[in-house]
Design a protein around this motif. Structure first.
Motif, PDB file in Angstrom:
ATOM      1  N   LEU A 134       0.827  -1.207   0.000  1.00 27.42           N
ATOM      2  CA  LEU A 134       0.000   0.000   0.000  1.00 27.42           C
ATOM      3  C   LEU A 134       0.863   1.261   0.000  1.00 27.42           C
ATOM      4  CD1 LEU A 134      -2.796  -1.032   2.544  1.00 27.42           C
ATOM      5  CD2 LEU A 134      -2.971  -0.942   0.053  1.00 27.42           C
ATOM      6  N   LEU A 135       1.937   1.255   0.790  1.00 27.68           N
ATOM      7  CA  LEU A 135       2.842   2.401   0.804  1.00 27.68           C
ATOM      8  C   LEU A 135       3.449   2.640  -0.568  1.00 27.68           C
ATOM      9  CD1 LEU A 135       4.399   4.596   2.390  1.00 27.68           C
ATOM     10  CD2 LEU A 135       6.115   2.852   2.930  1.00 27.68           C
ATOM     11  N   SER A 136       3.765   1.573  -1.262  1.00 25.22           N
ATOM     12  CA  SER A 136       4.452   1.703  -2.556  1.00 25.22           C
ATOM     13  C   SER A 136       3.541   2.220  -3.662  1.00 25.22           C
ATOM     14  CB  SER A 136       5.052   0.358  -2.975  1.00 25.22           C
ATOM     15  OG  SER A 136       4.034  -0.587  -3.269  1.00 25.22           O
ATOM     16  N   THR A 137       2.247   2.347  -3.396  1.00 24.01           N
ATOM     17  CA  THR A 137       1.341   2.897  -4.416  1.00 24.01           C
ATOM     18  C   THR A 137       1.250   4.423  -4.351  1.00 24.01           C
ATOM     19  OG1 THR A 137      -0.618   2.740  -3.000  1.00 24.01           O
ATOM     20  CG2 THR A 137      -0.084   0.813  -4.351  1.00 24.01           C
ATOM     21  N   SER A 138       1.937   5.037  -3.392  1.00 26.14           N
ATOM     22  CA  SER A 138       1.833   6.487  -3.199  1.00 26.14           C
ATOM     23  C   SER A 138       2.753   7.229  -4.161  1.00 26.14           C
ATOM     24  CB  SER A 138       2.188   6.856  -1.756  1.00 26.14           C
ATOM     25  OG  SER A 138       2.312   8.256  -1.613  1.00 26.14           O
ATOM     26  N   ALA A 365      -6.612  -6.720  -0.947  1.00 29.58           N
ATOM     27  CA  ALA A 365      -5.598  -5.668  -0.905  1.00 29.58           C
ATOM     28  C   ALA A 365      -4.861  -5.555  -2.230  1.00 29.58           C
ATOM     29  CB  ALA A 365      -4.618  -5.941   0.227  1.00 29.58           C
ATOM     30  N   VAL A 366      -4.515  -6.689  -2.817  1.00 34.59           N
ATOM     31  CA  VAL A 366      -3.832  -6.671  -4.110  1.00 34.59           C
ATOM     32  C   VAL A 366      -4.730  -6.039  -5.176  1.00 34.59           C
ATOM     33  CG1 VAL A 366      -2.932  -8.130  -5.966  1.00 34.59           C
ATOM     34  CG2 VAL A 366      -2.316  -8.606  -3.591  1.00 34.59           C
ATOM     35  N   LEU A 367      -6.014  -6.347  -5.131  1.00 36.19           N
ATOM     36  CA  LEU A 367      -6.945  -5.735  -6.089  1.00 36.19           C
ATOM     37  C   LEU A 367      -7.018  -4.227  -5.897  1.00 36.19           C
ATOM     38  CD1 LEU A 367      -9.864  -8.358  -6.075  1.00 36.19           C
ATOM     39  CD2 LEU A 367      -8.149  -7.974  -7.868  1.00 36.19           C
ATOM     40  N   VAL A 368      -7.004  -3.778  -4.650  1.00 35.73           N
ATOM     41  CA  VAL A 368      -7.005  -2.339  -4.381  1.00 35.73           C
ATOM     42  C   VAL A 368      -5.744  -1.694  -4.949  1.00 35.73           C
ATOM     43  CG1 VAL A 368      -6.837  -0.590  -2.560  1.00 35.73           C
ATOM     44  CG2 VAL A 368      -8.465  -2.475  -2.336  1.00 35.73           C
ATOM     45  N   LEU A 372      -5.357   1.079  -7.970  1.00 30.62           N
ATOM     46  CA  LEU A 372      -4.694   2.362  -7.750  1.00 30.62           C
ATOM     47  C   LEU A 372      -3.474   2.556  -8.631  1.00 30.62           C
ATOM     48  CD1 LEU A 372      -4.914   2.582  -3.853  1.00 30.62           C
ATOM     49  CD2 LEU A 372      -6.277   3.835  -5.522  1.00 30.62           C
ATOM     50  N   GLY A 373      -3.195   1.597  -9.491  1.00 26.58           N
ATOM     51  CA  GLY A 373      -2.079   1.759 -10.417  1.00 26.58           C
ATOM     52  C   GLY A 373      -0.872   0.919 -10.124  1.00 26.58           C
ATOM     53  N   GLY A 374      -0.897   0.168  -9.034  1.00 26.49           N
ATOM     54  CA  GLY A 374       0.204  -0.726  -8.736  1.00 26.49           C
ATOM     55  C   GLY A 374       1.367  -0.062  -8.036  1.00 26.49           C
TER      56      GLY A 374
END
Length: 501
Positions: A134-138, A365-368, A372-374
Protein backbone atom coordinates in the motif's frame (compact mmCIF):
# COMPACT_ATOMS: atom_id res chain seq x y z
CA UNK A 1 -8.03 -13.27 21.52
CA UNK A 2 -10.35 -11.78 18.92
CA UNK A 3 -11.96 -13.78 16.13
CA UNK A 4 -9.72 -12.30 13.46
CA UNK A 5 -6.62 -13.24 15.50
CA UNK A 6 -7.85 -16.85 15.79
CA UNK A 7 -8.31 -17.11 12.06
CA UNK A 8 -4.99 -15.49 11.27
CA UNK A 9 -3.13 -17.82 13.65
CA UNK A 10 -3.33 -20.46 10.90
CA UNK A 11 -0.88 -18.29 8.98
CA UNK A 12 1.77 -18.19 11.70
CA UNK A 13 3.88 -20.64 9.78
CA UNK A 14 3.74 -18.24 6.86
CA UNK A 15 5.98 -15.69 8.59
CA UNK A 16 8.96 -16.58 6.43
CA UNK A 17 6.92 -16.27 3.24
CA UNK A 18 5.52 -12.92 4.41
CA UNK A 19 9.04 -11.60 5.08
CA UNK A 20 10.17 -12.91 1.69
CA UNK A 21 7.25 -11.09 0.05
CA UNK A 22 8.31 -7.87 1.81
CA UNK A 23 11.87 -8.26 0.58
CA UNK A 24 10.69 -8.84 -2.99
CA UNK A 25 8.44 -5.77 -2.92
CA UNK A 26 11.17 -3.54 -1.49
CA UNK A 27 13.85 -4.71 -3.94
CA UNK A 28 11.55 -4.56 -6.97
CA UNK A 29 10.16 -1.13 -6.10
CA UNK A 30 13.57 0.33 -5.29
CA UNK A 31 15.08 -1.03 -8.52
CA UNK A 32 12.18 0.21 -10.63
CA UNK A 33 12.28 3.74 -9.24
CA UNK A 34 16.08 3.91 -9.37
CA UNK A 35 16.10 3.64 -13.14
CA UNK A 36 17.45 6.77 -14.81
CA UNK A 37 18.06 8.30 -11.39
CA UNK A 38 20.46 10.73 -13.03
CA UNK A 39 17.84 12.00 -15.48
CA UNK A 40 16.04 15.32 -15.49
CA UNK A 41 17.42 17.99 -13.19
CA UNK A 42 16.80 19.44 -9.77
CA UNK A 43 13.27 20.75 -9.69
CA UNK A 44 11.94 21.62 -6.25
CA UNK A 45 13.16 24.86 -4.71
CA UNK A 46 14.70 23.20 -1.64
CA UNK A 47 16.61 20.68 -3.79
CA UNK A 48 18.88 23.51 -4.86
CA UNK A 49 19.55 24.25 -1.20
CA UNK A 50 20.47 20.56 -0.77
CA UNK A 51 22.96 20.89 -3.61
CA UNK A 52 24.47 24.04 -2.15
CA UNK A 53 24.75 22.63 1.38
CA UNK A 54 26.18 19.34 0.16
CA UNK A 55 28.98 21.09 -1.71
CA UNK A 56 29.69 23.31 1.29
CA UNK A 57 31.60 20.64 3.25
CA UNK A 58 34.34 20.36 0.62
CA UNK A 59 34.24 24.05 -0.31
CA UNK A 60 34.92 25.19 3.27
CA UNK A 61 36.90 22.09 4.32
CA UNK A 62 34.59 21.75 7.31
CA UNK A 63 32.43 18.64 7.73
CA UNK A 64 31.04 19.74 11.08
CA UNK A 65 29.05 22.73 9.88
CA UNK A 66 26.26 22.98 7.31
CA UNK A 67 26.90 25.99 5.10
CA UNK A 68 23.86 27.48 3.40
CA UNK A 69 24.54 30.20 0.81
CA UNK A 70 28.08 30.42 2.12
CA UNK A 71 27.18 30.92 5.77
CA UNK A 72 26.96 28.53 8.76
CA UNK A 73 23.33 27.50 9.16
CA UNK A 74 21.04 25.76 11.62
CA UNK A 75 18.19 25.45 9.14
CA UNK A 76 18.81 21.75 8.47
CA UNK A 77 21.04 19.08 10.10
CA UNK A 78 23.79 17.30 8.15
CA UNK A 79 23.07 13.57 7.78
CA UNK A 80 21.78 13.44 4.20
CA UNK A 81 24.17 16.20 3.12
CA UNK A 82 27.04 14.11 4.50
CA UNK A 83 25.88 11.10 2.53
CA UNK A 84 25.60 13.00 -0.76
CA UNK A 85 28.93 14.77 -0.22
CA UNK A 86 30.61 11.42 0.38
CA UNK A 87 29.09 9.98 -2.80
CA UNK A 88 30.29 12.98 -4.81
CA UNK A 89 33.81 12.53 -3.46
CA UNK A 90 33.54 8.84 -4.41
CA UNK A 91 33.08 9.91 -8.03
CA UNK A 92 29.32 9.96 -8.60
CA UNK A 93 27.73 12.81 -10.51
CA UNK A 94 26.14 15.49 -8.36
CA UNK A 95 22.59 14.65 -9.45
CA UNK A 96 22.83 10.93 -8.68
CA UNK A 97 24.67 11.56 -5.43
CA UNK A 98 21.95 13.99 -4.31
CA UNK A 99 19.15 11.49 -5.01
CA UNK A 100 20.59 8.15 -3.87
CA UNK A 101 20.21 8.86 -0.12
CA UNK A 102 16.48 9.49 -0.57
CA UNK A 103 16.05 6.17 -2.36
CA UNK A 104 18.01 4.36 0.36
CA UNK A 105 15.82 5.95 3.01
CA UNK A 106 12.70 5.00 1.01
CA UNK A 107 13.73 1.34 1.09
CA UNK A 108 14.36 1.71 4.82
CA UNK A 109 10.93 3.28 5.29
CA UNK A 110 9.29 0.32 3.56
CA UNK A 111 11.15 -2.11 5.81
CA UNK A 112 10.24 -0.04 8.88
CA UNK A 113 6.58 -0.11 7.77
CA UNK A 114 6.69 -3.89 7.64
CA UNK A 115 8.27 -3.98 11.11
CA UNK A 116 5.60 -1.62 12.45
CA UNK A 117 2.84 -3.84 11.04
CA UNK A 118 4.43 -6.89 12.66
CA UNK A 119 4.87 -5.42 16.16
CA UNK A 120 1.34 -4.04 16.10
CA UNK A 121 -0.24 -7.27 14.80
CA UNK A 122 2.19 -10.17 15.33
CA UNK A 123 -0.51 -12.76 14.69
CA UNK A 124 -1.34 -11.29 11.29
CA UNK A 125 1.96 -11.67 9.49
CA UNK A 126 0.54 -10.93 6.04
CA UNK A 127 -0.18 -7.39 7.12
CA UNK A 128 3.56 -6.79 6.64
CA UNK A 129 3.77 -7.14 2.85
CA UNK A 130 0.30 -5.66 2.37
CA UNK A 131 1.26 -2.52 4.32
CA UNK A 132 4.44 -2.19 2.26
CA UNK A 133 2.47 -2.74 -0.93
CA UNK A 134 0.00 0.00 0.00
CA UNK A 135 2.84 2.40 0.80
CA UNK A 136 4.45 1.70 -2.56
CA UNK A 137 1.34 2.90 -4.42
CA UNK A 138 1.83 6.49 -3.20
CA UNK A 139 2.96 8.87 -5.93
CA UNK A 140 3.92 11.42 -3.29
CA UNK A 141 6.13 8.90 -1.49
CA UNK A 142 8.09 8.17 -4.67
CA UNK A 143 8.23 11.79 -5.78
CA UNK A 144 10.26 12.62 -2.70
CA UNK A 145 12.09 9.28 -2.59
CA UNK A 146 13.70 10.03 -5.95
CA UNK A 147 14.44 13.68 -5.19
CA UNK A 148 17.19 15.57 -3.37
CA UNK A 149 14.75 16.51 -0.59
CA UNK A 150 15.10 15.32 3.02
CA UNK A 151 11.59 13.92 3.41
CA UNK A 152 12.23 10.24 2.62
CA UNK A 153 14.81 10.15 5.39
CA UNK A 154 12.40 11.88 7.74
CA UNK A 155 9.75 9.24 6.95
CA UNK A 156 12.22 6.43 7.70
CA UNK A 157 13.41 7.73 11.07
CA UNK A 158 9.97 8.90 12.20
CA UNK A 159 8.54 5.46 11.41
CA UNK A 160 11.31 3.93 13.51
CA UNK A 161 10.30 6.36 16.25
CA UNK A 162 6.65 5.32 16.05
CA UNK A 163 7.75 1.68 16.14
CA UNK A 164 9.83 2.37 19.25
CA UNK A 165 6.92 4.19 20.90
CA UNK A 166 4.55 1.30 20.34
CA UNK A 167 7.02 -1.27 21.66
CA UNK A 168 7.83 0.87 24.69
CA UNK A 169 4.22 1.48 25.64
CA UNK A 170 3.62 -2.26 25.41
CA UNK A 171 6.79 -3.09 27.36
CA UNK A 172 8.82 -0.37 29.14
CA UNK A 173 12.08 -2.25 28.63
CA UNK A 174 12.12 -0.91 25.05
CA UNK A 175 12.21 2.78 26.09
CA UNK A 176 16.02 2.99 25.59
CA UNK A 177 15.47 2.48 21.84
CA UNK A 178 13.51 5.73 21.61
CA UNK A 179 16.42 8.18 22.09
CA UNK A 180 18.28 6.45 19.27
CA UNK A 181 15.45 7.11 16.83
CA UNK A 182 15.18 10.71 18.01
CA UNK A 183 18.92 11.20 17.55
CA UNK A 184 18.84 9.88 13.97
CA UNK A 185 15.73 11.87 13.10
CA UNK A 186 17.38 14.97 14.56
CA UNK A 187 20.42 14.51 12.34
CA UNK A 188 18.25 14.04 9.25
CA UNK A 189 15.63 16.78 9.47
CA UNK A 190 14.32 17.28 13.00
CA UNK A 191 13.54 15.32 16.20
CA UNK A 192 9.94 14.73 15.13
CA UNK A 193 9.53 11.55 17.23
CA UNK A 194 9.66 13.79 20.30
CA UNK A 195 6.57 15.57 19.06
CA UNK A 196 4.88 12.25 18.38
CA UNK A 197 5.76 11.13 21.92
CA UNK A 198 3.95 14.18 23.30
CA UNK A 199 0.94 13.53 21.07
CA UNK A 200 0.89 9.85 22.06
CA UNK A 201 0.99 10.66 25.79
CA UNK A 202 -1.82 13.18 25.40
CA UNK A 203 -3.85 10.51 23.62
CA UNK A 204 -3.13 7.95 26.35
CA UNK A 205 -4.18 10.43 29.04
CA UNK A 206 -7.42 11.39 27.26
CA UNK A 207 -8.45 7.77 26.66
CA UNK A 208 -7.41 6.19 29.97
CA UNK A 209 -11.03 5.24 30.74
CA UNK A 210 -10.97 2.83 27.78
CA UNK A 211 -7.69 1.01 28.52
CA UNK A 212 -7.04 1.58 32.23
CA UNK A 213 -3.43 2.77 31.92
CA UNK A 214 -2.57 5.99 33.73
CA UNK A 215 -0.17 8.57 32.38
CA UNK A 216 1.40 8.97 35.81
CA UNK A 217 2.34 5.27 35.84
CA UNK A 218 4.15 5.69 32.50
CA UNK A 219 5.86 8.85 33.71
CA UNK A 220 7.09 7.20 36.92
CA UNK A 221 8.95 4.50 35.06
CA UNK A 222 12.71 5.06 35.35
CA UNK A 223 13.43 3.78 31.85
CA UNK A 224 10.90 6.27 30.50
CA UNK A 225 12.38 9.16 32.47
CA UNK A 226 15.98 8.47 31.49
CA UNK A 227 15.05 7.80 27.89
CA UNK A 228 13.07 11.01 27.48
CA UNK A 229 15.89 13.07 28.98
CA UNK A 230 18.37 11.38 26.65
CA UNK A 231 16.03 11.89 23.71
CA UNK A 232 15.79 15.64 24.34
CA UNK A 233 19.56 15.94 24.52
CA UNK A 234 20.32 13.69 21.53
CA UNK A 235 17.52 15.16 19.42
CA UNK A 236 19.05 18.62 19.60
CA UNK A 237 22.70 17.65 19.92
CA UNK A 238 23.58 19.05 16.49
CA UNK A 239 22.09 22.44 17.34
CA UNK A 240 23.81 22.39 20.75
CA UNK A 241 27.13 21.58 19.09
CA UNK A 242 26.74 24.38 16.54
CA UNK A 243 25.91 26.96 19.21
CA UNK A 244 28.96 25.84 21.19
CA UNK A 245 31.16 25.96 18.09
CA UNK A 246 30.05 29.49 17.18
CA UNK A 247 29.62 30.78 20.71
CA UNK A 248 29.80 34.55 20.81
CA UNK A 249 29.67 34.87 17.03
CA UNK A 250 26.74 36.26 15.07
CA UNK A 251 27.21 33.84 12.15
CA UNK A 252 24.53 31.14 12.43
CA UNK A 253 21.41 31.55 10.31
CA UNK A 254 18.15 29.73 11.03
CA UNK A 255 16.83 28.58 14.39
CA UNK A 256 15.25 25.62 16.12
CA UNK A 257 12.14 27.69 16.79
CA UNK A 258 11.66 28.71 13.17
CA UNK A 259 12.31 25.31 11.62
CA UNK A 260 10.71 22.94 14.11
CA UNK A 261 8.24 24.74 16.37
CA UNK A 262 6.77 28.01 15.11
CA UNK A 263 5.45 26.68 11.83
CA UNK A 264 3.21 24.20 13.68
CA UNK A 265 1.65 26.83 15.93
CA UNK A 266 -1.79 27.79 14.57
CA UNK A 267 -1.90 31.31 13.18
CA UNK A 268 -5.64 31.62 13.69
CA UNK A 269 -8.52 29.52 14.88
CA UNK A 270 -10.83 29.68 11.84
CA UNK A 271 -11.09 25.93 12.14
CA UNK A 272 -14.47 25.25 10.60
CA UNK A 273 -13.84 27.13 7.36
CA UNK A 274 -10.33 25.69 7.01
CA UNK A 275 -10.93 22.06 7.89
CA UNK A 276 -12.25 20.73 4.58
CA UNK A 277 -9.73 22.44 2.33
CA UNK A 278 -6.85 21.72 4.68
CA UNK A 279 -7.77 18.07 5.06
CA UNK A 280 -8.02 17.62 1.32
CA UNK A 281 -4.82 19.40 0.31
CA UNK A 282 -2.54 18.57 3.25
CA UNK A 283 -3.68 15.12 4.35
CA UNK A 284 -5.27 13.36 1.36
CA UNK A 285 -3.07 14.86 -1.40
CA UNK A 286 -5.02 13.24 -4.26
CA UNK A 287 -4.50 9.84 -2.59
CA UNK A 288 -7.72 9.53 -0.59
CA UNK A 289 -8.38 5.79 -0.69
CA UNK A 290 -5.48 4.49 1.39
CA UNK A 291 -5.23 7.56 3.61
CA UNK A 292 -8.93 7.59 4.50
CA UNK A 293 -8.90 3.82 5.01
CA UNK A 294 -5.83 4.20 7.21
CA UNK A 295 -7.48 6.82 9.38
CA UNK A 296 -10.64 4.71 9.67
CA UNK A 297 -8.60 1.66 10.63
CA UNK A 298 -6.55 3.53 13.22
CA UNK A 299 -9.74 4.90 14.78
CA UNK A 300 -11.21 1.40 15.05
CA UNK A 301 -8.14 -0.55 16.19
CA UNK A 302 -7.86 0.76 19.78
CA UNK A 303 -11.50 0.02 20.56
CA UNK A 304 -10.95 -3.59 19.51
CA UNK A 305 -7.60 -4.23 21.22
CA UNK A 306 -8.18 -1.85 24.16
CA UNK A 307 -4.56 -1.19 25.17
CA UNK A 308 -2.84 2.15 25.56
CA UNK A 309 -0.30 1.49 22.80
CA UNK A 310 -3.05 1.27 20.17
CA UNK A 311 -4.74 4.39 21.50
CA UNK A 312 -1.37 6.13 21.23
CA UNK A 313 -1.08 5.17 17.56
CA UNK A 314 -4.59 6.44 16.87
CA UNK A 315 -3.79 9.67 18.71
CA UNK A 316 -0.65 10.24 16.65
CA UNK A 317 -2.65 10.08 13.43
CA UNK A 318 -5.68 12.08 14.59
CA UNK A 319 -3.85 14.84 16.47
CA UNK A 320 -1.24 15.15 13.72
CA UNK A 321 -4.03 15.75 11.21
CA UNK A 322 -5.59 18.34 13.51
CA UNK A 323 -2.28 20.17 14.01
CA UNK A 324 -1.60 20.19 10.26
CA UNK A 325 -5.01 21.66 9.48
CA UNK A 326 -4.75 24.36 12.16
CA UNK A 327 -1.26 25.35 11.02
CA UNK A 328 -1.85 24.93 7.29
CA UNK A 329 -0.53 28.38 6.36
CA UNK A 330 2.94 27.38 7.56
CA UNK A 331 3.19 23.69 6.65
CA UNK A 332 3.35 21.61 3.47
CA UNK A 333 1.51 18.53 2.24
CA UNK A 334 4.77 16.54 2.19
CA UNK A 335 4.80 16.59 6.01
CA UNK A 336 1.95 14.08 5.98
CA UNK A 337 4.40 11.54 4.57
CA UNK A 338 5.70 11.12 8.12
CA UNK A 339 2.49 9.32 9.16
CA UNK A 340 1.87 7.60 5.81
CA UNK A 341 3.48 4.29 6.88
CA UNK A 342 1.24 4.24 9.97
CA UNK A 343 -1.79 4.99 7.79
CA UNK A 344 -0.82 2.14 5.47
CA UNK A 345 -0.69 -0.25 8.41
CA UNK A 346 -4.12 0.97 9.49
CA UNK A 347 -5.49 0.55 5.95
CA UNK A 348 -4.07 -2.97 5.65
CA UNK A 349 -5.59 -3.94 8.99
CA UNK A 350 -8.99 -2.53 7.94
CA UNK A 351 -8.99 -4.59 4.75
CA UNK A 352 -8.21 -7.75 6.71
CA UNK A 353 -10.79 -6.90 9.35
CA UNK A 354 -13.53 -6.44 6.75
CA UNK A 355 -12.58 -9.57 4.80
CA UNK A 356 -12.08 -11.64 7.97
CA UNK A 357 -10.04 -14.34 6.22
CA UNK A 358 -6.35 -13.46 5.62
CA UNK A 359 -6.37 -15.08 2.18
CA UNK A 360 -9.36 -13.00 1.11
CA UNK A 361 -7.76 -9.94 2.72
CA UNK A 362 -4.56 -10.42 0.70
CA UNK A 363 -6.51 -10.81 -2.53
CA UNK A 364 -8.66 -7.77 -1.75
CA UNK A 365 -5.60 -5.67 -0.90
CA UNK A 366 -3.83 -6.67 -4.11
CA UNK A 367 -6.94 -5.74 -6.09
CA UNK A 368 -7.00 -2.34 -4.38
CA UNK A 369 -3.33 -1.81 -5.22
CA UNK A 370 -3.91 -2.80 -8.85
CA UNK A 371 -6.90 -0.45 -9.06
CA UNK A 372 -4.69 2.36 -7.75
CA UNK A 373 -2.08 1.76 -10.42
CA UNK A 374 0.20 -0.73 -8.74
CA UNK A 375 3.44 -0.33 -6.78
CA UNK A 376 5.60 0.54 -9.81
CA UNK A 377 4.75 4.17 -10.33
CA UNK A 378 4.99 5.74 -13.80
CA UNK A 379 8.19 7.63 -14.49
CA UNK A 380 6.21 10.83 -15.10
CA UNK A 381 5.63 11.27 -11.37
CA UNK A 382 9.26 10.72 -10.34
CA UNK A 383 11.84 13.41 -9.72
CA UNK A 384 14.11 12.18 -12.53
CA UNK A 385 11.41 13.07 -15.08
CA UNK A 386 11.22 16.70 -13.99
CA UNK A 387 13.26 19.84 -14.42
CA UNK A 388 12.61 23.55 -14.27
CA UNK A 389 11.68 25.19 -17.56
CA UNK A 390 14.62 27.41 -18.42
CA UNK A 391 14.94 26.41 -22.08
CA UNK A 392 18.46 25.17 -21.39
CA UNK A 393 20.38 23.79 -18.37
CA UNK A 394 20.24 26.19 -15.44
CA UNK A 395 23.97 25.68 -14.86
CA UNK A 396 24.75 27.05 -18.33
CA UNK A 397 22.60 30.15 -17.90
CA UNK A 398 23.96 30.99 -14.46
CA UNK A 399 27.47 30.09 -15.59
CA UNK A 400 27.34 32.82 -18.23
CA UNK A 401 26.23 35.32 -15.59
CA UNK A 402 29.07 34.22 -13.34
CA UNK A 403 31.64 34.65 -16.14
CA UNK A 404 30.43 38.20 -16.84
CA UNK A 405 30.06 39.34 -13.23
CA UNK A 406 32.44 42.06 -12.04
CA UNK A 407 33.49 43.00 -8.54
CA UNK A 408 31.31 45.58 -6.81
CA UNK A 409 28.19 44.90 -8.86
CA UNK A 410 24.82 44.17 -7.30
CA UNK A 411 23.16 41.00 -8.59
CA UNK A 412 19.47 41.18 -9.47
CA UNK A 413 17.10 38.38 -10.52
CA UNK A 414 13.49 38.64 -11.64
CA UNK A 415 10.49 36.71 -10.33
CA UNK A 416 7.86 38.68 -12.23
CA UNK A 417 6.93 35.82 -14.60
CA UNK A 418 7.62 32.99 -12.12
CA UNK A 419 10.68 31.61 -13.91
CA UNK A 420 12.99 32.53 -11.11
CA UNK A 421 16.39 31.16 -10.15
CA UNK A 422 16.50 29.54 -6.69
CA UNK A 423 19.04 31.00 -4.28
CA UNK A 424 20.76 27.66 -3.87
CA UNK A 425 21.26 27.35 -7.63
CA UNK A 426 22.67 30.87 -7.85
CA UNK A 427 25.18 30.19 -5.09
CA UNK A 428 26.33 26.94 -6.74
CA UNK A 429 26.51 28.08 -10.37
CA UNK A 430 27.09 31.84 -10.04
CA UNK A 431 29.12 32.28 -6.84
CA UNK A 432 30.41 35.69 -7.98
CA UNK A 433 26.86 37.02 -7.61
CA UNK A 434 27.34 37.03 -3.86
CA UNK A 435 26.64 34.79 -0.86
CA UNK A 436 22.87 34.78 -1.15
CA UNK A 437 22.48 38.52 -0.75
CA UNK A 438 21.37 39.23 -4.29
CA UNK A 439 18.06 40.98 -4.95
CA UNK A 440 14.89 39.40 -6.32
CA UNK A 441 12.35 41.64 -8.05
CA UNK A 442 8.75 40.41 -7.78
CA UNK A 443 6.91 43.17 -9.64
CA UNK A 444 7.16 46.79 -10.70
CA UNK A 445 4.76 47.74 -7.90
CA UNK A 446 7.04 46.20 -5.27
CA UNK A 447 10.22 47.59 -6.82
CA UNK A 448 10.92 50.13 -4.07
CA UNK A 449 10.53 47.49 -1.38
CA UNK A 450 12.51 44.86 -3.29
CA UNK A 451 15.40 47.28 -3.91
CA UNK A 452 15.75 48.31 -0.27
CA UNK A 453 19.01 46.30 0.01
CA UNK A 454 20.56 48.19 -2.90
CA UNK A 455 23.56 50.19 -1.70
CA UNK A 456 24.31 51.98 -4.96
CA UNK A 457 26.68 51.25 -7.80
CA UNK A 458 26.53 49.18 -10.96
CA UNK A 459 23.86 46.48 -11.40
CA UNK A 460 24.00 43.18 -13.27
CA UNK A 461 20.82 41.13 -13.58
CA UNK A 462 19.41 37.99 -15.16
CA UNK A 463 15.79 38.25 -16.33
CA UNK A 464 13.50 37.47 -19.22
CA UNK A 465 13.47 40.09 -21.96
CA UNK A 466 9.84 40.97 -21.18
CA UNK A 467 10.75 41.54 -17.53
CA UNK A 468 13.65 43.81 -18.51
CA UNK A 469 11.31 45.86 -20.69
CA UNK A 470 9.10 46.47 -17.64
CA UNK A 471 12.01 47.36 -15.39
CA UNK A 472 14.27 49.40 -17.68
CA UNK A 473 12.44 52.76 -17.14
CA UNK A 474 13.44 52.54 -13.48
CA UNK A 475 17.17 52.07 -14.13
CA UNK A 476 19.84 54.12 -15.89
CA UNK A 477 22.12 52.97 -18.70
CA UNK A 478 20.42 49.61 -19.33
CA UNK A 479 22.13 47.21 -21.75
CA UNK A 480 21.14 43.59 -22.49
CA UNK A 481 22.76 40.43 -23.83
CA UNK A 482 20.82 37.21 -24.63
CA UNK A 483 22.07 34.02 -22.95
CA UNK A 484 19.47 31.48 -24.07
CA UNK A 485 16.15 30.18 -22.88
CA UNK A 486 14.61 33.62 -23.34
CA UNK A 487 16.84 35.07 -20.61
CA UNK A 488 19.09 38.10 -20.91
CA UNK A 489 21.94 39.37 -18.82
CA UNK A 490 21.36 43.07 -18.34
CA UNK A 491 23.40 45.80 -16.76
CA UNK A 492 22.54 49.25 -15.46
CA UNK A 493 24.65 52.04 -14.07
CA UNK A 494 22.27 52.56 -11.18
CA UNK A 495 18.70 52.46 -9.85
CA UNK A 496 16.80 55.72 -10.54
CA UNK A 497 15.03 55.78 -7.18
CA UNK A 498 18.40 55.74 -5.48
CA UNK A 499 19.33 58.88 -7.47
CA UNK A 500 16.24 60.75 -6.31
CA UNK A 501 16.91 59.79 -2.73
Amino acid sequence: MTQIELKSSKFQNGFGFAVLACICIVITAAYWHAQNLGGGDLWRYDEFYTHDRTLGFAAFQDWFTVYSLGKPSLEKPPLQYWMSAGLIQAGLTDLIALRIPSLIFAAGAMIATAALAYVMFPRQVWLMPISVLLLSTSDQFWQYSTSAMLDAGAVFFVTLGVLSLFLSLKNPRYWPTFPITVFLAGLQKGPTPLGFLLIALIGVALTSRFHGDKLRDIARNRRFQYSVLAAFFLGFIWQIFQHAKYWGQDRLSGSIEGEMINRFIPENLEFVSRTISGFDTLILYDEPVIRLAGLAGLLMIPFIYRTSAYFAMSSIAVLFVLIMILAQDSVYDRYTLTILPLLCVGAAWLIFYICRRPVIGCVAAVLVVVALGGPLRPVEVLAQSKSRDYGMPIAEILGQLNDSFESGETAIFCRIENRNFPRGAVHVHAPKAGPGQHIYLRSVDSLTRDMRKYKGGRIRGLCLKSEIDLLSPHFEGVTTEPVGGGFHIWTASRYRQAISE
